[in-house]
Design a protein around this motif. Structure first.
Motif, mmCIF file in Angstrom:
data_model
loop_
_atom_site.group_PDB
_atom_site.id
_atom_site.type_symbol
_atom_site.label_atom_id
_atom_site.label_comp_id
_atom_site.label_asym_id
_atom_site.label_seq_id
_atom_site.Cartn_x
_atom_site.Cartn_y
_atom_site.Cartn_z
ATOM 1 N N GLY A 94 0.695 -1.252 -0.203
ATOM 2 C CA GLY A 94 0.151 -0.226 -0.174
ATOM 3 C C GLY A 94 0.920 1.262 0.047
ATOM 4 O O GLY A 94 0.326 2.372 0.233
ATOM 5 N N ALA A 95 2.248 0.924 -0.133
ATOM 6 C CA ALA A 95 2.829 2.301 -0.427
ATOM 7 C C ALA A 95 2.608 3.141 -1.348
ATOM 8 O O ALA A 95 2.167 2.643 -2.672
ATOM 9 N N THR A 96 2.826 4.649 -1.125
ATOM 10 C CA THR A 96 2.517 5.422 -2.491
ATOM 11 C C THR A 96 3.763 5.575 -3.081
ATOM 12 O O THR A 96 4.953 5.440 -2.501
ATOM 13 N N PHE A 97 3.916 6.428 -4.000
ATOM 14 C CA PHE A 97 4.962 7.005 -4.765
ATOM 15 C C PHE A 97 5.941 7.660 -4.021
ATOM 16 O O PHE A 97 7.073 7.653 -4.030
ATOM 17 N N ASP A 98 5.156 8.508 -2.864
ATOM 18 C CA ASP A 98 6.196 9.321 -2.083
ATOM 19 C C ASP A 98 7.156 8.277 -1.047
ATOM 20 O O ASP A 98 8.239 8.620 -0.996
ATOM 21 N N GLU A 99 6.641 7.038 -0.600
ATOM 22 C CA GLU A 99 7.540 6.193 -0.108
ATOM 23 C C GLU A 99 8.452 5.518 -0.924
ATOM 24 O O GLU A 99 9.973 5.408 -0.525
ATOM 25 N N THR A 100 8.221 5.109 -2.187
ATOM 26 C CA THR A 100 9.172 4.685 -2.868
ATOM 27 C C THR A 100 10.228 5.931 -3.245
ATOM 28 O O THR A 100 11.450 5.528 -3.499
ATOM 29 N N ARG A 101 9.814 6.999 -3.520
ATOM 30 C CA ARG A 101 10.714 8.248 -3.380
ATOM 31 C C ARG A 101 11.840 8.173 -2.655
ATOM 32 O O ARG A 101 13.080 8.567 -2.824
ATOM 33 N N ILE A 102 11.369 8.108 -1.305
ATOM 34 C CA ILE A 102 12.282 8.102 -0.304
ATOM 35 C C ILE A 102 13.278 6.889 -0.370
ATOM 36 O O ILE A 102 14.468 7.290 -0.240
ATOM 37 N N ALA A 103 12.909 5.679 -0.806
ATOM 38 C CA ALA A 103 13.704 4.368 -0.871
ATOM 39 C C ALA A 103 14.775 4.898 -1.968
ATOM 40 O O ALA A 103 15.984 4.404 -1.974
ATOM 41 N N LEU A 104 14.295 5.386 -3.079
ATOM 42 C CA LEU A 104 15.136 5.738 -4.287
ATOM 43 C C LEU A 104 16.335 6.872 -3.878
ATOM 44 O O LEU A 104 17.260 6.581 -4.007
ATOM 45 N N GLU A 105 15.796 7.849 -3.107
ATOM 46 C CA GLU A 105 16.968 8.534 -2.470
ATOM 47 C C GLU A 105 18.086 7.957 -1.758
ATOM 48 O O GLU A 105 19.214 8.157 -2.006
ATOM 49 N N GLU A 106 17.636 6.915 -0.865
ATOM 50 C CA GLU A 106 18.607 6.401 -0.170
ATOM 51 C C GLU A 106 19.295 5.455 -0.725
ATOM 52 O O GLU A 106 20.607 5.220 -0.834
ATOM 53 N N LEU A 107 18.914 4.596 -1.966
ATOM 54 C CA LEU A 107 19.718 3.963 -2.850
ATOM 55 C C LEU A 107 20.465 4.838 -3.573
ATOM 56 O O LEU A 107 21.735 4.273 -3.902
ATOM 57 N N GLY A 108 20.374 6.163 -4.037
ATOM 58 C CA GLY A 108 21.169 7.003 -4.720
ATOM 59 C C GLY A 108 22.353 7.352 -3.795
ATOM 60 O O GLY A 108 23.630 7.429 -4.359
ATOM 61 N N ARG A 109 21.995 7.441 -2.482
ATOM 62 C CA ARG A 109 23.127 7.801 -1.549
ATOM 63 C C ARG A 109 24.274 6.798 -1.727
ATOM 64 O O ARG A 109 25.284 7.222 -1.602
ATOM 65 N N THR A 110 23.950 5.430 -1.810
ATOM 66 C CA THR A 110 24.983 4.688 -1.744
ATOM 67 C C THR A 110 25.078 4.101 -2.879
ATOM 68 O O THR A 110 26.124 3.101 -3.077
ATOM 69 N N LEU A 111 24.617 4.454 -4.104
ATOM 70 C CA LEU A 111 24.979 4.012 -5.430
ATOM 71 C C LEU A 111 24.504 2.499 -5.524
ATOM 72 O O LEU A 111 24.875 1.863 -6.310
ATOM 73 N N THR A 112 23.850 1.959 -4.414
ATOM 74 C CA THR A 112 23.311 0.353 -4.562
ATOM 75 C C THR A 112 22.530 0.182 -5.743
ATOM 76 O O THR A 112 21.389 0.628 -6.443
ATOM 77 N N PRO A 113 22.939 -0.791 -6.699
ATOM 78 C CA PRO A 113 22.566 -1.434 -7.787
ATOM 79 C C PRO A 113 21.404 -2.349 -7.186
ATOM 80 O O PRO A 113 21.199 -3.105 -6.572
ATOM 81 N N ALA A 114 20.078 -1.917 -7.674
ATOM 82 C CA ALA A 114 18.860 -2.761 -7.122
ATOM 83 C C ALA A 114 17.704 -2.156 -8.411
ATOM 84 O O ALA A 114 17.838 -1.025 -8.948
ATOM 85 N N PRO A 115 16.909 -3.209 -8.634
ATOM 86 C CA PRO A 115 16.001 -3.017 -9.612
ATOM 87 C C PRO A 115 14.749 -2.101 -9.065
ATOM 88 O O PRO A 115 13.520 -2.290 -9.894
ATOM 89 N N LEU A 116 15.153 -1.190 -8.470
ATOM 90 C CA LEU A 116 13.657 -0.595 -7.810
ATOM 91 C C LEU A 116 13.252 0.627 -8.962
ATOM 92 O O LEU A 116 12.028 0.567 -9.018
ATOM 93 N N LEU A 117 14.299 1.292 -9.480
ATOM 94 C CA LEU A 117 14.004 2.338 -10.527
ATOM 95 C C LEU A 117 13.097 1.630 -11.515
ATOM 96 O O LEU A 117 11.982 1.899 -11.996
ATOM 97 N N ALA A 118 13.528 0.523 -12.003
ATOM 98 C CA ALA A 118 12.935 0.024 -13.309
ATOM 99 C C ALA A 118 11.674 -0.792 -12.895
ATOM 100 O O ALA A 118 10.503 -0.736 -13.440
ATOM 101 N N SER A 119 11.593 -1.374 -11.712
ATOM 102 C CA SER A 119 10.246 -1.863 -11.274
ATOM 103 C C SER A 119 9.244 -1.068 -11.001
ATOM 104 O O SER A 119 8.028 -1.211 -11.265
ATOM 105 N N THR A 120 9.754 0.134 -10.617
ATOM 106 C CA THR A 120 8.680 1.192 -10.299
ATOM 107 C C THR A 120 8.014 1.831 -11.326
ATOM 108 O O THR A 120 6.859 1.743 -11.412
ATOM 109 N N ILE A 121 8.746 1.917 -12.548
ATOM 110 C CA ILE A 121 8.251 2.454 -13.769
ATOM 111 C C ILE A 121 7.080 1.232 -14.186
ATOM 112 O O ILE A 121 6.559 1.721 -14.834
#
Length: 314
Positions: A56-83
């Motif tokens: 039930g997460a909204t895009f606002d929550e996804t955006r928070i996770a994406l910012e954290e993944l960006g901080r560490t440059l962590t390779p993860a399929p969150l961006l692709a799967s979100t789209i």
């Protein structure tokens, strides 16, 4: 952010602090840590409604996770799967959403081939790894099977891209394509860029407190203080642009501004770190490479400036 969103940010950051290893991830055949991805999906970072098996997460929550993944440059399929999730929801096809979204919520990687450049099938996010492959022709959305996929090495090892050959692929129409998917993609990427820019600046500030020249830490020099203050303003205004990206115009503005902000911070990071920044052992070059690559993803800043110019003349 709300208390719940702050808790999500802290949970994702703590998870990445403990388990994210960029260099190990990019050297695996999958290009990302499967166990880490499973933990992220358990937290509920994908914007999938509960009726389709999501948190039930909204895009606002996804955006928070994406910012954290960006901080560490962590390779993860969150961006692709979100789209891909947004593209499926936009079709309004309950049967397809009921079949595919629960799988994505459980960690199945999904991606989308869509017309963001002249050759969209050449640079598909996680295209060689995704079990669910979607295709947009600009009018309709299709589910694709039996496509030939091949990893595309790029300058940025932390971003998994692939070439997809659709010559002998089978395509099943799932519903209409929505141009709003592009806006979500730009907003998502902008959030990731802000996270990376913020961390690059933090690392640079920390380094200038320890690097000594002329008997003093270089961070004590007034000229460098001014430069880093300017970078701080740049990062915070980029964050504002990313948070405001909720329609066609603001998403294009965010893509342009966050791309340029991240590149500027990454370039300063390399310069202020000196010679160590161009060694393989230091992460500065990874931030610069991510900045270069993300500038071109989903259209260059120049492409979106041209779009904004057309908006202004309507």
């Amino acid at each position: 952010m709300t208390p719940e969103q702050l808790a999500l940010r802290d949970a994702v950051r703590s998870l990445l602090d403990k388990h994210s290893d960029v260099r190990a991830a990019v050297e695996t055949p999958h290009g990302y840590d499967k166990d880490l991805w499973a933990r992220l999906t358990e937290i509920g970072v994908l914007p999938i409604p509960e009726q389709y098996g999501g948190s039930g997460a909204t895009f606002d929550e996804t955006r928070i996770a994406l910012e954290e993944l960006g901080r560490t440059l962590t390779p993860a399929p969150l961006l692709a799967s979100t789209i891909a999730v947004q593209a499926l929801l936009a079709t309004g096809n309950d049967e397809v959403c009921s079949r595919l979204l629960p799988r994505i919520a459980d960690g199945t990687v999904a991606t989308l081939i869509w017309p963001w450049n002249d050759d969209p099938a050449r640079y598909v996010l996680d295209g060689d790894l995704a079990e669910i492959l979607l295709l947009s022709d600009g009018t309709d959305l299709y589910e694709v099977s039996r496509a030939t996929r091949e990893h595309t090495p790029t300058m940025d090892p932390t971003r998994r891209l692939a070439r997809v050959d659709l010559t002998n692929a089978e395509k099943t129409k799932t519903g209409p394509w929505s141009s709003q998917v592009r806006d979500v993609a730009l907003a998502a990427l902008s959030a990731e860029q802000v996270g990376a820019a913020a961390r690059a600046l933090e690392l640079t500030v920390e380094y200038t407190k320890t690097r000594v020249q002329f008997g003093k830490p270089i961070g004590s020099f007034q000229a460098l203080k001014h430069r880093m203050a300017d970078l701080h303003v740049l990062v915070e205004t980029a964050r504002s642009a990313a948070l405001a990206a909720n329609d066609e115009v603001s998403a294009a503005v965010a893509k342009v501004y966050c791309s340029e902000a991240f590149f500027s911070v990454a370039a300063e990071m390399v310069q202020l770190h000196g010679g160590i920044a161009i060694t393989w052992e230091h992460d500065a070059h990874l931030y610069l490479k991510r900045a270069h690559g993300s500038r071109q993803l989903f259209g260059s800043p120049q492409d979106h400036i041209r779009r904004l110019t057309r908006f202004a003349h309507r």
